[in-house]
Design a protein around this motif. Structure first.
Motif, PDB file in Angstrom:
ATOM      1  N   ALA A 393      -5.467 -31.204 -26.673  1.00 40.00           N
ATOM      2  CA  ALA A 393      -5.763 -31.640 -25.493  1.00 40.00           C
ATOM      3  C   ALA A 393      -6.491 -30.063 -24.687  1.00 40.00           C
ATOM      4  N   LEU A 394      -5.899 -29.016 -25.379  1.00 40.29           N
ATOM      5  CA  LEU A 394      -6.543 -27.656 -24.925  1.00 40.29           C
ATOM      6  C   LEU A 394      -7.742 -27.266 -25.712  1.00 40.29           C
ATOM      7  N   ASP A 395      -7.863 -27.361 -26.843  1.00 42.22           N
ATOM      8  CA  ASP A 395      -9.122 -26.884 -27.771  1.00 42.22           C
ATOM      9  C   ASP A 395     -10.061 -28.074 -27.715  1.00 42.22           C
ATOM     10  N   HIS A 396      -9.880 -29.110 -27.588  1.00 38.72           N
ATOM     11  CA  HIS A 396     -10.801 -30.368 -27.472  1.00 38.72           C
ATOM     12  C   HIS A 396     -10.670 -31.068 -26.423  1.00 38.72           C
ATOM     13  N   PRO A 397     -10.866 -30.684 -25.124  1.00 37.20           N
ATOM     14  CA  PRO A 397     -10.361 -31.463 -24.088  1.00 37.20           C
ATOM     15  C   PRO A 397     -11.205 -32.850 -23.743  1.00 37.20           C
ATOM     16  N   GLY A 398     -12.372 -33.011 -24.316  1.00 38.32           N
ATOM     17  CA  GLY A 398     -13.508 -33.915 -24.017  1.00 38.32           C
ATOM     18  C   GLY A 398     -13.472 -34.852 -25.175  1.00 38.32           C
ATOM     19  N   SER A 399     -12.766 -34.543 -26.416  1.00 34.03           N
ATOM     20  CA  SER A 399     -12.676 -35.575 -27.230  1.00 34.03           C
ATOM     21  C   SER A 399     -11.703 -36.792 -27.028  1.00 34.03           C
ATOM     22  N   ARG A 400     -11.883 -37.802 -27.717  1.00 32.33           N
ATOM     23  CA  ARG A 400     -11.365 -39.077 -27.845  1.00 32.33           C
ATOM     24  C   ARG A 400      -9.897 -38.813 -27.947  1.00 32.33           C
ATOM     25  N   ALA A 401      -9.447 -38.066 -28.952  1.00 28.35           N
ATOM     26  CA  ALA A 401      -8.219 -37.680 -29.278  1.00 28.35           C
ATOM     27  C   ALA A 401      -7.247 -37.017 -28.031  1.00 28.35           C
ATOM     28  N   ALA A 402      -8.198 -36.173 -27.306  1.00 24.41           N
ATOM     29  CA  ALA A 402      -7.495 -35.368 -26.320  1.00 24.41           C
ATOM     30  C   ALA A 402      -7.130 -36.483 -25.240  1.00 24.41           C
ATOM     31  N   LYS A 403      -8.055 -37.532 -25.124  1.00 21.26           N
ATOM     32  CA  LYS A 403      -7.810 -38.335 -23.880  1.00 21.26           C
ATOM     33  C   LYS A 403      -6.726 -39.340 -24.220  1.00 21.26           C
ATOM     34  N   LEU A 404      -6.112 -39.470 -25.372  1.00 25.09           N
ATOM     35  CA  LEU A 404      -5.123 -40.331 -25.822  1.00 25.09           C
ATOM     36  C   LEU A 404      -3.824 -39.412 -25.601  1.00 25.09           C
ATOM     37  N   VAL A 405      -3.955 -38.062 -25.705  1.00 23.87           N
ATOM     38  CA  VAL A 405      -2.827 -37.170 -25.473  1.00 23.87           C
ATOM     39  C   VAL A 405      -1.843 -37.607 -24.505  1.00 23.87           C
ATOM     40  N   PRO A 406      -2.096 -37.928 -23.146  1.00 24.84           N
ATOM     41  CA  PRO A 406      -1.050 -38.168 -22.199  1.00 24.84           C
ATOM     42  C   PRO A 406      -0.209 -39.506 -22.648  1.00 24.84           C
ATOM     43  N   GLU A 407      -0.896 -40.353 -23.243  1.00 27.49           N
ATOM     44  CA  GLU A 407      -0.179 -41.501 -23.616  1.00 27.49           C
ATOM     45  C   GLU A 407       0.730 -41.254 -24.874  1.00 27.49           C
ATOM     46  N   ARG A 408       0.400 -40.475 -25.467  1.00 21.60           N
ATOM     47  CA  ARG A 408       1.112 -39.814 -26.891  1.00 21.60           C
ATOM     48  C   ARG A 408       2.390 -39.067 -26.354  1.00 21.60           C
ATOM     49  N   LEU A 409       2.166 -38.284 -25.168  1.00 23.01           N
ATOM     50  CA  LEU A 409       3.279 -37.406 -24.644  1.00 23.01           C
ATOM     51  C   LEU A 409       4.245 -38.368 -24.007  1.00 23.01           C
ATOM     52  N   ASP A 410       3.671 -39.354 -23.401  1.00 27.18           N
ATOM     53  CA  ASP A 410       4.748 -40.399 -22.830  1.00 27.18           C
ATOM     54  C   ASP A 410       5.672 -41.123 -24.106  1.00 27.18           C
TER      55      ASP A 410
END
Length: 733
Positions: A393-410
């Motif tokens: 989320a911090l190092d690659h904020p625009g990546s597709r993986a970063a966009k999935l981080v909120p869902e993964r944190l839940d």
């Protein structure tokens, strides 16, 4: 590019010339007689050259040839002497020496559409602007005409020029348009009718008629691909062909009809496309690019070389478009490189995105695998996954993986808190503490408010865990949970619930001791004592009332335990229990009774009959009989007794007394214990109610007596009597 009217002429072998026939253009105009022919009927052939021994018009003295110059044989490629008759020429071809030069005629059109121009000034040297450049050793100007004939126009005056006439022996340029006797010096091609040093034979139709020989069927060096560098130099055309080959399509070779070269370019481009497409993140190997670039550069250089003197088989209008088209077509490799670079960048970006998604999937797998596991065993993997989420989320904020981080944190929170969801409260404590502490370790922008709702679940889990441990009689674990609850959430409602739960639990545990209903007071007392200790150690709770109640119950439990041990003939345990009771509760109304039980237990440990009855807690009434006890021993002694009453006395040592038996018995066999004056023996008087008593004599301060140092006895005390008891020590020495 320049335009040559002969470029479009088809390539074929030059025609054989019949020098006996007049060539095209050799006929003079019909409106006037030829200026370069003699009058009709003169019988002489006039050649436009100065008479032997004379100088032509405008010639310098250096151009004159001595009249007496000896003739020499003609050599191919070399002008014949002026006085030598031309080959195959008749005497009519001779020019009278006294013939006067005529005025020059105006330029006439040649068969190619050009005009004959006056010759350059004699001795000027160099090549005239309208003359072809010297080739294959040919000469130009007046000097050239001295060696061999050339294609320049003749001066009608016959002075000097570069016409087709042979040079005379004086070294001056031949005049007129007759063929040179030595052939065409500097002609195009090797051999054939226009070969080096080989001129066509003179023909009456054109020799001396003032006309050019028939032109060749095609310009020198014509045809696709050039004629070995013999054509006109065209630098712009060479550049165009080279640039066309740089287009990666071999179009320069196509224009030159060099199909083998074009095929090589096509094959190289096809190979590159096979290696490069589809574009991937690694791109094309450097060696392939270098090799392909070398092929392109070689093709461009070779195309430029071939196109420098080549005649193109396209029209003039199309030829003008070749160079602009070649420049425009450079956009093909440039655009291809840009497009491929973009595709490669896209492939690299996609590969990078996929690598980030792979990292995300690895973290997800760790979380999924540890779901429901004990947190202390899964904490390391949970921490690894959480660190991955945060870095993505911090190092690659625009990546597709970063966009999935909120869902993964839940999903992470759900997985970690699963024990709480399953109401496994003790197992949920550590995971909930981990989630509640995430703001201290995870960036707030990544975490959001996901850690805000865990105070209440953690407080509940601590309370429920402690309550469960109390129910399982695991007081220590319960108290640990309750202590953390009060320390972490002092204002929580679960603190009040804990006070009630713990207080009620302690009172309930102590109740059997308080009411004497405990079947095993010793065990119950220990349990209540342990529980009371834990409750008293809880910080942050008001539990003084339950603790005081437990203390009173424990006191009763200890006394009950001692009496039970006495009845169970566990005399040594009973002694310890009652002695501890007397020590712990000196002001208790049961302390005296506890001491008598301890004394009776000590006597019963040596004389079991003394333990058949528990000493009474009350003192019997009625008369008492005195018993005087004396110590005839050299050490202080204790006398324990139990019966209707129980007690203990200690007698000091008799300094003058000795042991009985052994040497003393041998010396004084009539000696009896306490036989001396009564005043010398330490004494004590007991007031004993009537009844049976058990006595235990032992050395003072010895605690439990060691065998050989104690003596037990039994006595009946009857009313109305006075009793004496002498204590002494016997030995074998």
């Amino acid at each position: 590019m320049g335009e040559d009217p002969n470029d479009a002429r088809p390539e074929h072998a030059p025609p054989k010339l019949d020098l006996n026939k007049p060539g095209p253009g050799d006929e003079p105009p019909a409106d006037r007689p030829p200026a370069d022919r003699p009058p009709a009927g003169s019988g002489e052939t006039v050649m436009i050259r100065p008479a032997r021994g004379g100088t032509p018009r405008d010639a310098t003295p250096a151009d004159a040839v001595p009249a007496d110059a000896a003739p020499r044989d003609a050599v191919p490629g070399e002008a014949a002497p002026a006085d030598a008759p031309p080959r195959d020429a008749t005497p009519a071809d001779a020019v009278p020496a006294d013939a006067a030069p005529r005025d020059p005629a105006p330029p006439q059109a040649t068969p190619t559409g050009s005009f004959r121009l006056p010759a350059p000034a004699p001795g000027a040297g160099g090549t005239a602007p309208w003359e072809a450049p010297p080739q294959n050793g040919g000469s130009t100007g007046a000097a050239a005409s001295a060696a061999a004939g050339s294609f320049g126009p003749a001066d009608p005056s016959g002075a000097s020029g570069s016409g087709f006439g042979p040079a005379d022996s004086s070294g001056t340029a031949g005049s007129g348009f007759g063929p040179p006797s030595g052939g065409f010096g500097g002609g195009f091609g090797a051999g054939g009718p226009y070969g080096h040093g080989q001129a066509p034979a003179a023909a009456p139709g054109w020799a001396g008629a003032g006309t050019l020989p028939p032109p060749p069927s095609a310009p020198p060096g014509s045809g696709p691909g050039g004629g070995g560098g013999q054509g006109e130099s065209r630098p712009l055309q060479a550049v165009a062909v080279g640039l066309l080959n740089l287009s990666c399509l071999g179009l320069g070779y196509v224009l030159l009809r060099q199909w083998i070269g074009a095929a090589v370019c096509w094959a190289a481009t096809a190979a590159l496309l096979l290696l490069a497409l589809p574009a991937d993140a690694d791109g094309v190997p450097l060696g392939v690019l270098v090799g392909y670039g070398a092929v392109l550069l070689a093709a461009a250089a070779d195309g430029a070389r071939r196109g420098l003197r080549a005649s193109l088989s396209v029209g003039a209008a199309a030829r003008r478009l070749v160079l602009p088209l070649a420049v425009v077509l450079l956009a093909v490799p440039a655009g291809g490189a840009v497009a491929y670079g973009s595709a490669r960048d896209d492939a690299r970006e996609e590969a990078f995105q996929q690598s980030l998604l792979a990292r995300l999937a690895t973290a997800d797998a760790l979380v999924k695998a540890k779901e429901g596991s004990r947190f202390e065993l899964a904490e390391s993997d949970y921490t690894t996954a959480l660190d991955t989420y945060e870095k993505l989320a911090l190092d690659h904020p625009g990546s597709r993986a970063a966009k999935l981080v909120p869902e993964r944190l839940d999903a992470y929170v759900t997985s970690v808190s699963k024990p709480y969801t399953d109401k496994k409260y003790c197992d949920a404590v550590d995971p909930l503490k981990h989630l509640r502490g995430l703001p201290d370790t995870v960036d707030a922008k990544v975490l959001g408010d996901r850690a805000d709702g865990f105070d209440e679940p953690l407080a509940q889990s601590l309370y429920e865990c402690g309550a469960g441990e109390l129910g399982r009689e695991s007081t220590a674990a319960a108290h640990e949970a309750f202590t953390e609850l009060a320390a972490t959430f002092p204002e929580s409602v679960y603190v009040g619930r804990t006070e009630k739960l713990v207080g009620d639990g302690l009172r309930k545990a102590a109740a059997p001791l308080s009411d004497g209903s405990a079947s095993d007071p010793c065990a119950t007392t220990e349990e209540v004592r342990t529980q009371r200790s834990g409750v008293a150690g809880l910080k942050g709770y008001e539990l003084s009332g339950p603790v005081a109640d437990a203390d009173r119950a424990i006191q009763k439990g200890v006394f009950s335990c001692g009496t039970k041990q006495f009845r169970d003939e566990e005399y040594s345990d009973a002694v310890k229990t009652m002695d501890q009771y007397a020590k712990d509760y000196p002001k208790s109304p049961q302390t005296a009774h506890a001491r008598t039980i301890s004394i009776a237990a000590q006597i019963a440990d040596h004389e079991p009959a003394a333990g058949k009855k528990l000493p009474s807690a009350t003192v019997p009434g009625g008369s008492r009989m005195p018993m005087v006890v004396s110590n005839d021993g050299k050490d202080a002694v204790e006398l324990l007794y139990t019966g209707p009453v129980t007690g203990k006395i200690t007698l000091g040592a008799c300094g003058t007394c000795t042991n009985y038996g052994g040497i003393r018995g041998a010396v004084d066999p009539d000696a009896k214990p306490c036989g001396g004056a009564s005043s010398k023996y330490p004494k004590a008087t007991l007031q004993l109610p009537a009844g049976t008593y058990h006595f235990l004599q032992r050395r003072a301060g010895g605690g439990f007596a060691v065998a050989g140092e104690t003596k037990s006895s039994k006595a009946e005390i009857e009313p109305g009597y006075t009793y004496t008891n002498c204590l002494y020590v016997t030995s074998g020495l």
